[in-house]
Design an enzyme around this catalytic site. Structure first.
Site, PDB file in Angstrom:
ATOM      1  CG  HIS A  37      19.445  53.623  50.840  1.00  0.00           C
ATOM      2  ND1 HIS A  37      20.188  52.462  50.918  1.00  0.00           N
ATOM      3  CD2 HIS A  37      18.431  53.353  49.968  1.00  0.00           C
ATOM      4  CE1 HIS A  37      19.632  51.532  50.171  1.00  0.00           C
ATOM      5  NE2 HIS A  37      18.573  52.045  49.564  1.00  0.00           N
ATOM      6  N   GLY A  81      22.684  51.678  52.270  1.00  0.00           N
ATOM      7  CA  GLY A  81      22.802  50.371  51.612  1.00  0.00           C
ATOM      8  C   GLY A  81      23.634  50.494  50.340  1.00  0.00           C
ATOM      9  CG  HIS A  82      22.105  52.743  47.023  1.00  0.00           C
ATOM     10  ND1 HIS A  82      21.051  53.464  47.520  1.00  0.00           N
ATOM     11  CD2 HIS A  82      21.586  51.954  46.048  1.00  0.00           C
ATOM     12  CE1 HIS A  82      19.938  53.129  46.889  1.00  0.00           C
ATOM     13  NE2 HIS A  82      20.221  52.205  45.990  1.00  0.00           N
ATOM     14  CG  LEU A 121      18.917  51.299  55.041  1.00  0.00           C
ATOM     15  CD1 LEU A 121      20.313  51.894  54.915  1.00  0.00           C
ATOM     16  CD2 LEU A 121      17.990  52.308  55.692  1.00  0.00           C
ATOM     17  CB  VAL A 181      22.645  48.346  54.771  1.00  0.00           C
ATOM     18  CG1 VAL A 181      22.760  49.405  55.860  1.00  0.00           C
ATOM     19  CG2 VAL A 181      24.025  47.919  54.291  1.00  0.00           C
ATOM     20  N   GLY A 231      19.653  55.585  42.012  1.00  0.00           N
ATOM     21  CA  GLY A 231      19.683  56.838  42.768  1.00  0.00           C
ATOM     22  C   GLY A 231      18.821  56.795  44.013  1.00  0.00           C
ATOM     23  CB  ALA A 232      16.387  57.679  45.842  1.00  0.00           C
ATOM     24  CD  GLN A 278      14.887  48.404  36.872  1.00  0.00           C
ATOM     25  OE1 GLN A 278      15.951  48.487  36.263  1.00  0.00           O
ATOM     26  NE2 GLN A 278      14.841  48.109  38.161  1.00  0.00           N
ATOM     27  CB  SER A 301      15.205  54.325  46.698  1.00  0.00           C
ATOM     28  OG  SER A 301      16.551  53.977  46.495  1.00  0.00           O
TER      29      SER A 301
END
Ligand code: AMP
Length: 285
Positions: free
Chosen positions: A40, A42-43, A190, A182, A37-38, A67, A192
């Site tokens: 951007h 890139g995701h 990028l 990215v 999540g969070a 993790q 998070s």
């Protein structure tokens, strides 16, 4: 059978997801993008790639506690499901899988993976237990989603090597697709975690990629050990940047190389503290 113009659905349980997405039921392919999540750009680039190559796209949003070797990092990790859903709209995602911890781990996951030398260097050395946690969550998510293809960013270069090893160890019939890094306009990769940087820190953090790019040029005439020292010195000249490691390794074994004549592709991987935030990046040589 899965529409190209996508109505996205939020799903929180494995059983609900399995009713909608089942590899044995469909003629097309399922592409999977695991995230914490969070989100951007890139995701989103991973999601768009998955949408271009598959009939059905599942994106998971799950901050995996196993993790995080640093509990403070887990607490601080940015979370904003609503903003994530907005960003995913029109990205080609069909299903957002955002489970609770108990859904992914009905019982504590006690498995211990042996990733060999891949986990003794770099991130593995500085974040003990991190890759075992990554192995646990990715294999749990692979079991639930059962995709044909899974998409991972090259920003987490070592993680990608670990995932490929996991697929081999557990005999998953899943194609792992590496996707390019990215970057912000400044060159900063990028992440998070960039959200946690102050404007001044963010500006200084751009020195990481600037230095890596220059290192790429210098590699034509500078020895490996000299270049390593130069990168560390150069990045550290931009407080609060503080290099944890910079290593130049073989891209397959992830073991340090001593000269440019060593066979195989090479990659320079860096981890840098920027105040309380830890950033990673890499450059290929
Ligand atoms: P995370 O949410 O940080 O676990 O990342 C989820 C996936 O997105 C991982 O495969 C990352 O490597 C990938 N990713 C994160 N940042 C970037 C980026 N700047 N460019 C490309 N992929 C990224």
């Amino acid at each position: 059978m899965y529409r190209r113009t996508v109505t996205m659905e939020l799903i929180t349980t494995a059983s609900a997801l399995n009713q909608k997405v089942n590899r044995n039921d469909i003629s097309g392919t399922i592409g999977f993008v695991p995230t914490m999540g969070a989100l951007h750009a890139g995701h989103i680039s991973l999601v768009q790639r998955a949408a271009a190559e598959n009939n059905c796209v599942v994106v998971s949003i799950f901050v995996n506690p196993t993790q995080f070797n640093d509990k403070k990092d887990l607490e601080r990790y940015p979370r904003n499901l609503e903003a994530d859903l907005n960003l995913l709209k029109n990205s080609g995602c069909h299903y957002v899988f955002a489970p609770a911890v108990e859904e992914v781990y009905p019982e504590p996951d006690k498995r211990r993976f042996d990733f060999g030398d891949l986990e003794t260097v770099m991130e593995g050395r500085f974040r003990p237990g991190h890759f075992n946690g990554v192995g646990q969550v990715v294999s749990r998510l692979f079991d639930i989603v059962n995709p044909h293809r899974a998409y991972f960013g090259l920003k987490d270069f070592q993680q990608l090597a670990i995932i490929k090893k996991l697929v081999a160890l557990l005999h998953y019939d899943i194609e792992i697709v590496p996707c390019p890094i990215v970057r912000e306009e400044s060159g900063l990769a990028l992440s998070s975690r960039n959200e946690l940087l102050s404007p001044a820190e963010r500006k200084n953090a751009a020195a990481i990629y600037r230095t890596l790019s220059e290192a790429h040029q210098k590699s034509k005439y500078q020895e490996v050990s000299e270049l390593i020292s130069w990168v560390i010195r150069e990045v550290n000249q931009h407080p609060p940047l503080d290099v944890e490691y910079f290593e130049i390794v073989n891209e397959l074994t992830l073991q340090p190389v001593s000269t440019w004549d060593d066979p195989g592709g090479k990659i320079g991987c860096i981890a840098v503290w920027c105040g309380k935030v830890r950033l990673i990046d890499n450059v290929s040589f």
